[in-house]
Design a protein around this motif. Structure first.
Motif, PDB file in Angstrom:
ATOM      1  N   VAL A 299       0.847  -1.208   0.000  1.00  0.00           N
ATOM      2  CA  VAL A 299       0.000   0.000   0.000  1.00  0.00           C
ATOM      3  C   VAL A 299       0.882   1.258   0.000  1.00  0.00           C
ATOM      4  N   MET A 300       2.041   1.138  -0.597  1.00  0.00           N
ATOM      5  CA  MET A 300       2.974   2.267  -0.699  1.00  0.00           C
ATOM      6  C   MET A 300       3.308   2.833   0.692  1.00  0.00           C
ATOM      7  N   ASN A 301       3.424   1.926   1.663  1.00  0.00           N
ATOM      8  CA  ASN A 301       3.780   2.305   3.045  1.00  0.00           C
ATOM      9  C   ASN A 301       2.781   3.299   3.654  1.00  0.00           C
TER      10      ASN A 301
ATOM     11  N   GLY B 231      10.451  -0.527  -0.862  1.00  0.00           N
ATOM     12  CA  GLY B 231       9.777  -0.590  -2.162  1.00  0.00           C
ATOM     13  C   GLY B 231       9.832   0.727  -2.904  1.00  0.00           C
ATOM     14  N   ARG B 232       8.806   0.993  -3.746  1.00  0.00           N
ATOM     15  CA  ARG B 232       8.915   2.154  -4.637  1.00  0.00           C
ATOM     16  C   ARG B 232       8.324   3.436  -4.056  1.00  0.00           C
ATOM     17  N   ALA B 233       7.807   3.381  -2.824  1.00  0.00           N
ATOM     18  CA  ALA B 233       7.279   4.597  -2.192  1.00  0.00           C
ATOM     19  C   ALA B 233       8.011   4.876  -0.888  1.00  0.00           C
TER      20      ALA B 233
ATOM     21  N   CYS C 113       6.128   6.966   1.476  1.00  0.00           N
ATOM     22  CA  CYS C 113       4.903   6.799   2.271  1.00  0.00           C
ATOM     23  C   CYS C 113       3.750   7.469   1.539  1.00  0.00           C
ATOM     24  N   SER C 114       2.613   6.766   1.442  1.00  0.00           N
ATOM     25  CA  SER C 114       1.453   7.320   0.717  1.00  0.00           C
ATOM     26  C   SER C 114       0.460   8.016   1.642  1.00  0.00           C
ATOM     27  N   GLY C 115       0.878   8.296   2.876  1.00  0.00           N
ATOM     28  CA  GLY C 115      -0.002   9.028   3.791  1.00  0.00           C
ATOM     29  C   GLY C 115      -0.976   8.104   4.488  1.00  0.00           C
ATOM     30  N   GLN C 116      -2.029   8.696   4.973  1.00  0.00           N
ATOM     31  CA  GLN C 116      -3.066   7.928   5.685  1.00  0.00           C
ATOM     32  C   GLN C 116      -3.506   6.725   4.855  1.00  0.00           C
ATOM     33  N   ASP C 117      -3.640   5.569   5.497  1.00  0.00           N
ATOM     34  CA  ASP C 117      -4.169   4.383   4.813  1.00  0.00           C
ATOM     35  C   ASP C 117      -5.635   4.637   4.507  1.00  0.00           C
ATOM     36  N   LEU C 118      -5.927   4.811   3.221  1.00  0.00           N
ATOM     37  CA  LEU C 118      -7.299   5.167   2.838  1.00  0.00           C
ATOM     38  C   LEU C 118      -8.234   3.969   2.978  1.00  0.00           C
ATOM     39  N   GLY C 119      -7.668   2.779   3.150  1.00  0.00           N
ATOM     40  CA  GLY C 119      -8.509   1.624   3.482  1.00  0.00           C
ATOM     41  C   GLY C 119      -9.142   1.794   4.855  1.00  0.00           C
TER      42      GLY C 119
ATOM     43  N   GLY D 203       0.455  12.969   0.651  1.00  0.00           N
ATOM     44  CA  GLY D 203      -0.399  13.273   1.797  1.00  0.00           C
ATOM     45  C   GLY D 203       0.431  13.389   3.070  1.00  0.00           C
ATOM     46  N   ALA D 204      -0.046  12.735   4.125  1.00  0.00           N
ATOM     47  CA  ALA D 204       0.696  12.784   5.387  1.00  0.00           C
ATOM     48  C   ALA D 204       2.090  12.194   5.229  1.00  0.00           C
ATOM     49  N   GLY D 205       2.310  11.404   4.184  1.00  0.00           N
ATOM     50  CA  GLY D 205       3.650  10.852   3.914  1.00  0.00           C
ATOM     51  C   GLY D 205       4.615  11.938   3.487  1.00  0.00           C
TER      52      GLY D 205
ATOM     53  N   PRO E 109      -4.151  19.786   4.161  1.00  0.00           N
ATOM     54  CA  PRO E 109      -2.923  19.142   4.606  1.00  0.00           C
ATOM     55  C   PRO E 109      -2.836  19.111   6.141  1.00  0.00           C
ATOM     56  N   ASP E 110      -2.397  17.952   6.639  1.00  0.00           N
ATOM     57  CA  ASP E 110      -2.235  17.801   8.094  1.00  0.00           C
ATOM     58  C   ASP E 110      -0.858  17.211   8.367  1.00  0.00           C
ATOM     59  N   ALA E 111      -0.719  16.570   9.500  1.00  0.00           N
ATOM     60  CA  ALA E 111       0.574  15.992   9.915  1.00  0.00           C
ATOM     61  C   ALA E 111       1.672  17.063   9.921  1.00  0.00           C
TER      62      ALA E 111
HETATM   63  C1  LHQ Z   1      -2.888   2.966  -0.934  1.00  0.00           C
HETATM   64  C2  LHQ Z   1      -2.597   4.297  -0.580  1.00  0.00           C
HETATM   65  C3  LHQ Z   1      -3.133   4.801   0.619  1.00  0.00           C
HETATM   66  C4  LHQ Z   1      -4.143   2.728   0.960  1.00  0.00           C
HETATM   67  C5  LHQ Z   1      -1.611   3.860  -2.439  1.00  0.00           C
HETATM   68  N1  LHQ Z   1      -3.903   3.978   1.355  1.00  0.00           N
HETATM   69  N2  LHQ Z   1      -3.673   2.193  -0.164  1.00  0.00           N
HETATM   70  C6  LHQ Z   1      -5.053  12.005   8.190  1.00  0.00           C
HETATM   71  C7  LHQ Z   1      -6.051  11.709   9.174  1.00  0.00           C
HETATM   72  C8  LHQ Z   1      -7.074  10.787   8.917  1.00  0.00           C
HETATM   73  C9  LHQ Z   1      -7.629  10.537   7.757  1.00  0.00           C
HETATM   74  C10 LHQ Z   1      -7.397  11.174   6.535  1.00  0.00           C
HETATM   75  O1  LHQ Z   1      -6.117  11.570   6.141  1.00  0.00           O
HETATM   76  C11 LHQ Z   1      -5.116  12.002   6.854  1.00  0.00           C
HETATM   77  C12 LHQ Z   1      -3.962  12.476   6.134  1.00  0.00           C
HETATM   78  C13 LHQ Z   1      -3.694  11.953   4.747  1.00  0.00           C
HETATM   79  O2  LHQ Z   1      -2.634  11.443   4.527  1.00  0.00           O
HETATM   80  S1  LHQ Z   1      -4.857  12.152   3.576  1.00  0.00           S
HETATM   81  C14 LHQ Z   1      -4.021  11.702   2.104  1.00  0.00           C
HETATM   82  C15 LHQ Z   1      -3.912  10.209   1.940  1.00  0.00           C
HETATM   83  N3  LHQ Z   1      -3.075   9.851   0.835  1.00  0.00           N
HETATM   84  C16 LHQ Z   1      -3.424  10.023  -0.426  1.00  0.00           C
HETATM   85  O3  LHQ Z   1      -4.455  10.569  -0.761  1.00  0.00           O
HETATM   86  C17 LHQ Z   1      -2.500   9.426  -1.450  1.00  0.00           C
HETATM   87  C18 LHQ Z   1      -3.156   8.233  -2.111  1.00  0.00           C
HETATM   88  N4  LHQ Z   1      -2.262   7.574  -3.037  1.00  0.00           N
HETATM   89  C19 LHQ Z   1      -1.928   8.106  -4.223  1.00  0.00           C
HETATM   90  O4  LHQ Z   1      -2.257   9.216  -4.576  1.00  0.00           O
HETATM   91  C20 LHQ Z   1      -1.085   7.246  -5.116  1.00  0.00           C
HETATM   92  O5  LHQ Z   1      -1.283   5.904  -4.770  1.00  0.00           O
HETATM   93  C21 LHQ Z   1       0.411   7.589  -5.040  1.00  0.00           C
HETATM   94  C22 LHQ Z   1       0.655   8.989  -5.602  1.00  0.00           C
HETATM   95  C23 LHQ Z   1       0.948   7.511  -3.605  1.00  0.00           C
HETATM   96  C24 LHQ Z   1       1.209   6.562  -5.875  1.00  0.00           C
HETATM   97  O6  LHQ Z   1       0.618   6.425  -7.151  1.00  0.00           O
HETATM   98  P1  LHQ Z   1       1.039   5.207  -8.091  1.00  0.00           P
HETATM   99  O7  LHQ Z   1       2.514   5.130  -8.173  1.00  0.00           O
HETATM  100  O8  LHQ Z   1       0.282   5.376  -9.368  1.00  0.00           O
HETATM  101  O9  LHQ Z   1       0.560   3.880  -7.320  1.00  0.00           O
HETATM  102  P2  LHQ Z   1      -0.942   3.331  -7.140  1.00  0.00           P
HETATM  103  O10 LHQ Z   1      -1.894   4.463  -6.972  1.00  0.00           O
HETATM  104  O11 LHQ Z   1      -1.230   2.333  -8.212  1.00  0.00           O
HETATM  105  O12 LHQ Z   1      -0.835   2.596  -5.715  1.00  0.00           O
HETATM  106  C25 LHQ Z   1      -0.262   1.276  -5.576  1.00  0.00           C
HETATM  107  C26 LHQ Z   1      -1.079   0.507  -4.554  1.00  0.00           C
HETATM  108  O13 LHQ Z   1      -0.992   1.174  -3.289  1.00  0.00           O
HETATM  109  C27 LHQ Z   1      -2.563   0.511  -4.941  1.00  0.00           C
HETATM  110  O14 LHQ Z   1      -3.112  -0.713  -4.509  1.00  0.00           O
HETATM  111  P3  LHQ Z   1      -3.446  -1.883  -5.588  1.00  0.00           P
HETATM  112  O15 LHQ Z   1      -4.024  -2.980  -4.767  1.00  0.00           O
HETATM  113  O16 LHQ Z   1      -4.405  -1.268  -6.568  1.00  0.00           O
HETATM  114  O17 LHQ Z   1      -2.119  -2.215  -6.212  1.00  0.00           O
HETATM  115  C28 LHQ Z   1      -3.134   1.625  -4.101  1.00  0.00           C
HETATM  116  O18 LHQ Z   1      -4.502   1.482  -3.817  1.00  0.00           O
HETATM  117  C29 LHQ Z   1      -2.307   1.484  -2.825  1.00  0.00           C
HETATM  118  N5  LHQ Z   1      -2.259   2.745  -2.095  1.00  0.00           N
HETATM  119  N6  LHQ Z   1      -1.812   4.821  -1.539  1.00  0.00           N
HETATM  120  N7  LHQ Z   1      -2.877   6.050   1.050  1.00  0.00           N
END
Ligand code: LHQ
Length: 256
Positions: free
Chosen positions: A24-26, A56-58, A60-66, A106-108, A137-139
């Motif tokens: 999950v990109m850490n 791996g390749r990340a 940290c992708s921030g909060q686990d959106l799962g 994100g938080a990462g 943005p937080d963290a």
């Molecule tokens: C993920 C995630 C992830 C789970 C990639 N969770 N699985 C704080 C307080 C409480 C709640 C709310 O939030 C916060 C603060 C925050 O951090 S909010 C922001 C949360 N983070 C994001 O919005 C970033 C989400 N991820 C992305 O935008 C992309 O995945 C990035 C830019 C990190 C990487 O893109 P790609 O290189 O194209 O990889 P991908 O999107 O294909 O991801 C690879 C796998 O990792 C994929 O799973 P799958 O099963 O399809 O291979 C993603 O679902 C999983 N993943 N980020 N945050």
């Protein structure tokens, strides 16, 4: 100490905390936040530098959106889990390097900015991804980013959620350096080794003084410098530094 979501090693004074959920990109879940907090609070006594990196390749992708369903109490998670983690990383008794090995989103992205020094591999990037999911943005991002890059760049990065390359981040002064991918591991090891062999108390005083400067006028900041330098005047590393200077040799610092 055994961990589920991070790897933790220590060698030659360098502690390395590796985020380890590559599938999950850490992404940060509750367990990972608790484990980072614990590891940062209870560093081995022999550690004199902490490196924070990812598997791996990340980075940290921030909060686990799962985990981030509508029922999640965002304020509660930030207060109870993110805040202690951020304070634990800011209050380590050793300098912290974020070795950003891939995307930091994100938080990462903001987790990296908590470190004293950020070194990124050239193919890494930083994304203030929050507005993509309707959040701010937080963290610590709204604290650190404007101070690092100024309001115009912080607001642009936060509003547009564009990917900022490692080179761009270095050019903006958001991070210390962007290094070619093939030189990344060696550069991080050399920088961490240098800090681990350095005057730890001076490093911590620098962290404290630079953090205080954001809120101080010159008069107050000069007082901070005098207080901290006064304490360093009693340190073994200061005595050793002066003796080594006169003896025209490299100092051997012990961190005390
Ligand atoms: C993920 C995630 C992830 C789970 C990639 N969770 N699985 C704080 C307080 C409480 C709640 C709310 O939030 C916060 C603060 C925050 O951090 S909010 C922001 C949360 N983070 C994001 O919005 C970033 C989400 N991820 C992305 O935008 C992309 O995945 C990035 C830019 C990190 C990487 O893109 P790609 O290189 O194209 O990889 P991908 O999107 O294909 O991801 C690879 C796998 O990792 C994929 O799973 P799958 O099963 O399809 O291979 C993603 O679902 C999983 N993943 N980020 N945050």
């Amino acid at each position: 100490m055994t961990y589920e979501t991070i790897l933790f090693t220590e060698a030659d004074g360098v502690a390395t905390l590796t985020l380890n959920r590559p599938e999950v990109m850490n992404a940060l879940n509750s367990t990972m936040r608790a484990e980072i907090t614990r590891a940062a609070r209870f560093l081995p006594k022999t550690a004199r530098c902490l490196v924070l990196t990812g598997t791996g390749r990340a980075f940290c992708s921030g909060q686990d959106l799962g985990d981030a369903g509508a029922a999640l109490d965002l304020a509660g998670v930030l207060r109870d889990e993110y805040e202690p983690m951020i304070h634990a990383l800011r209050e380590t008794g050793v300098p912290v390097i974020a070795a950003v090995n891939g995307v930091a989103a994100g938080a990462g992205a903001n987790l990296a900015l908590i470190a004293d020094v950020v070194i990124a591999t050239r193919s890494a990037s930083f994304v203030q991804a929050f507005t993509r999911i309707g959040l701010l943005p937080d963290a610590g991002g709204t604290h650190f980013l404007p101070r690092l890059v100024g309001h115009a760049r912080a607001l642009g990065a936060m509003l547009f959620a564009d990917r900022i390359s490692a080179d761009q981040a270095a050019e903006w002064g958001m991070i210390w350096e962007s290094v070619p991918d093939e030189e990344f591991a060696a550069t991080v090891a050399a920088r961490a080794g240098a800090l681990a062999a350095g005057p730890t108390r001076a490093y911590l005083a620098i962290r404290e003084a630079v953090a205080a400067s954001a809120a101080n006028d010159l008069k107050a900041q000069l007082q901070v410098e005098a207080r901290l330098q006064g304490a360093l005047g009693d340190s073994a590393d200061f005595r050793e530094g002066v003796v080594a200077f006169h003896q025209k040799r490299a100092p051997v610092f012990t961190g005390s």
